[in-house]
Design a protein around this motif. Structure first.
Motif, PDB file in Angstrom:
ATOM      1  N   GLY A  67      52.577  49.215  52.683  1.00 43.48           N
ATOM      2  CA  GLY A  67      52.758  47.785  52.864  1.00 43.48           C
ATOM      3  C   GLY A  67      51.573  47.100  53.536  1.00 43.48           C
ATOM      4  O   GLY A  67      51.331  45.915  53.323  1.00 43.48           O
ATOM      5  N   LEU A  68      50.830  47.845  54.342  1.00 40.99           N
ATOM      6  CA  LEU A  68      49.666  47.272  55.031  1.00 40.99           C
ATOM      7  C   LEU A  68      48.434  47.181  54.138  1.00 40.99           C
ATOM      8  O   LEU A  68      47.500  46.445  54.459  1.00 40.99           O
ATOM      9  CB  LEU A  68      49.315  48.118  56.269  1.00 40.99           C
ATOM     10  N   MET A  69      48.431  47.897  53.045  1.00 38.86           N
ATOM     11  CA  MET A  69      47.247  47.927  52.190  1.00 38.86           C
ATOM     12  C   MET A  69      46.820  46.545  51.691  1.00 38.86           C
ATOM     13  O   MET A  69      45.634  46.216  51.734  1.00 38.86           O
ATOM     14  CB  MET A  69      47.482  48.887  51.010  1.00 38.86           C
ATOM     15  N   PRO A  70      47.756  45.693  51.219  1.00 34.95           N
ATOM     16  CA  PRO A  70      47.315  44.356  50.784  1.00 34.95           C
ATOM     17  C   PRO A  70      46.648  43.547  51.899  1.00 34.95           C
ATOM     18  O   PRO A  70      45.739  42.764  51.637  1.00 34.95           O
ATOM     19  CB  PRO A  70      48.625  43.693  50.325  1.00 34.95           C
TER      20      PRO A  70
ATOM     21  N   LEU B 267      45.000  44.848  54.582  1.00 36.07           N
ATOM     22  CA  LEU B 267      43.689  45.440  54.857  1.00 36.07           C
ATOM     23  C   LEU B 267      42.680  45.126  53.757  1.00 36.07           C
ATOM     24  O   LEU B 267      41.483  44.974  54.025  1.00 36.07           O
ATOM     25  CB  LEU B 267      43.827  46.958  55.028  1.00 36.07           C
ATOM     26  N   LEU B 268      43.166  45.022  52.528  1.00 38.11           N
ATOM     27  CA  LEU B 268      42.282  44.712  51.401  1.00 38.11           C
ATOM     28  C   LEU B 268      42.088  43.211  51.209  1.00 38.11           C
ATOM     29  O   LEU B 268      41.342  42.789  50.319  1.00 38.11           O
ATOM     30  CB  LEU B 268      42.846  45.320  50.112  1.00 38.11           C
ATOM     31  N   GLU B 269      42.785  42.415  52.050  1.00 37.19           N
ATOM     32  CA  GLU B 269      42.685  40.951  52.023  1.00 37.19           C
ATOM     33  C   GLU B 269      43.008  40.389  50.637  1.00 37.19           C
ATOM     34  O   GLU B 269      42.316  39.525  50.106  1.00 37.19           O
ATOM     35  CB  GLU B 269      41.289  40.497  52.471  1.00 37.19           C
ATOM     36  N   LEU B 270      44.085  40.877  50.056  1.00 36.54           N
ATOM     37  CA  LEU B 270      44.504  40.389  48.745  1.00 36.54           C
ATOM     38  C   LEU B 270      45.301  39.098  48.903  1.00 36.54           C
ATOM     39  O   LEU B 270      46.055  38.948  49.859  1.00 36.54           O
ATOM     40  CB  LEU B 270      45.367  41.442  48.049  1.00 36.54           C
ATOM     41  N   PRO B 271      45.144  38.147  47.993  1.00 31.35           N
ATOM     42  CA  PRO B 271      45.916  36.899  48.067  1.00 31.35           C
ATOM     43  C   PRO B 271      47.418  37.173  48.010  1.00 31.35           C
ATOM     44  O   PRO B 271      47.869  38.042  47.252  1.00 31.35           O
ATOM     45  CB  PRO B 271      45.455  36.116  46.828  1.00 31.35           C
ATOM     46  N   LEU B 272      48.184  36.423  48.789  1.00 34.48           N
ATOM     47  CA  LEU B 272      49.620  36.662  48.891  1.00 34.48           C
ATOM     48  C   LEU B 272      50.329  36.439  47.557  1.00 34.48           C
ATOM     49  O   LEU B 272      51.237  37.200  47.191  1.00 34.48           O
ATOM     50  CB  LEU B 272      50.217  35.739  49.963  1.00 34.48           C
ATOM     51  N   ASP B 273      49.916  35.402  46.803  1.00 30.89           N
ATOM     52  CA  ASP B 273      50.567  35.147  45.524  1.00 30.89           C
ATOM     53  C   ASP B 273      50.291  36.272  44.530  1.00 30.89           C
ATOM     54  O   ASP B 273      51.152  36.626  43.706  1.00 30.89           O
ATOM     55  CB  ASP B 273      50.130  33.797  44.954  1.00 30.89           C
TER      56      ASP B 273
END
Length: 202
Positions: free
Chosen positions: A79-82, A84-90
């Motif tokens: 769950g933390l990967m997005p 840490l990778l700074e992926l857009p929430l949408d």
């Protein structure tokens, strides 16, 4: 300040440091609480699969409070990967929910099969609907779900869709490898996973 974001009102009376914490910390805590609910939800499915034997037994180990801590740590790390990778929430929402909603269709199928598979339970249920109405509700749910799935997949790039297919394809391959592995040990994983809970047939 009518019809303005809450941050506009907060900025008028909060010190600068408190306002920054309110905006950034509030969003972060909202995200974390949502993630906590998802982690708790998804971990139970993995835990059940580990108890059935689909995953190694050590993964489903519990601590002194009966909590599957290893699974919680694993799902939390995923769950933390997005973040840490700074992926857009949408983007993360579409990537998770597009295939997730398709899998959710499987949950509705037992509602149609249960009255036929367990007629005594269906007849004695404290709340039940006419079978025809159940089928109609399930079909409507499937139609709406497929529409939203299409809408979400349409927002994803082709490489992302291929990545999703590869991920779930890898899971399918793992399932068959695990079934064959346990079959050689004399364990019928399919039968174990398909078995009804004793309370369902009593």
């Amino acid at each position: 300040m009518i019809r303005q974001p809450l941050s506009i009102a907060a900025e008028t009376f909060m010190p600068s440091w408190m306002f920054k914490f309110f905006v950034i910390g509030g969003a972060l805590f909202a995200l974390l609480t949502s993630m906590l609910a998802l982690i708790m939800d998804y971990s139970r499915g993995v835990w059940a699969a580990a108890e059935d034997g689909l995953f190694p037994a050590w993964l489903g180990a519990t601590n002194k409070y009966g909590v599957p801590h290893r699974i919680l740590l694993l799902t939390g790390a995923i769950g933390l990967m997005p973040i840490l990778l700074e992926l857009p929430l949408d983007y993360v929402f579409a990537m998770m929910n597009a295939p997730g909603m398709l899998l959710g269709l499987l949950v509705t199928i037992p509602a149609v099969l249960a009255p036929k598979k367990l007629p005594h339970k269906f007849e004695n249920a404290w709340f039940k609907l006419p079978y025809g109405l159940i089928v109609a509700i399930v079909l409507i749910n499937m139609a709406v779900t497929l529409f939203f799935c299409y809408s979400l997949f349409a927002t994803l790039t082709l490489p992302t869709i291929l990545g999703i297919v590869a991920f779930y394809g890898g899971g399918t391959v793992y399932f068959y490898v695990r079934v064959n592995q346990l079959t050689r040990k004399g364990i019928d994983l399919r039968a174990k996973m398909a078995a009804y809970d004793p309370s369902w047939v009593s």
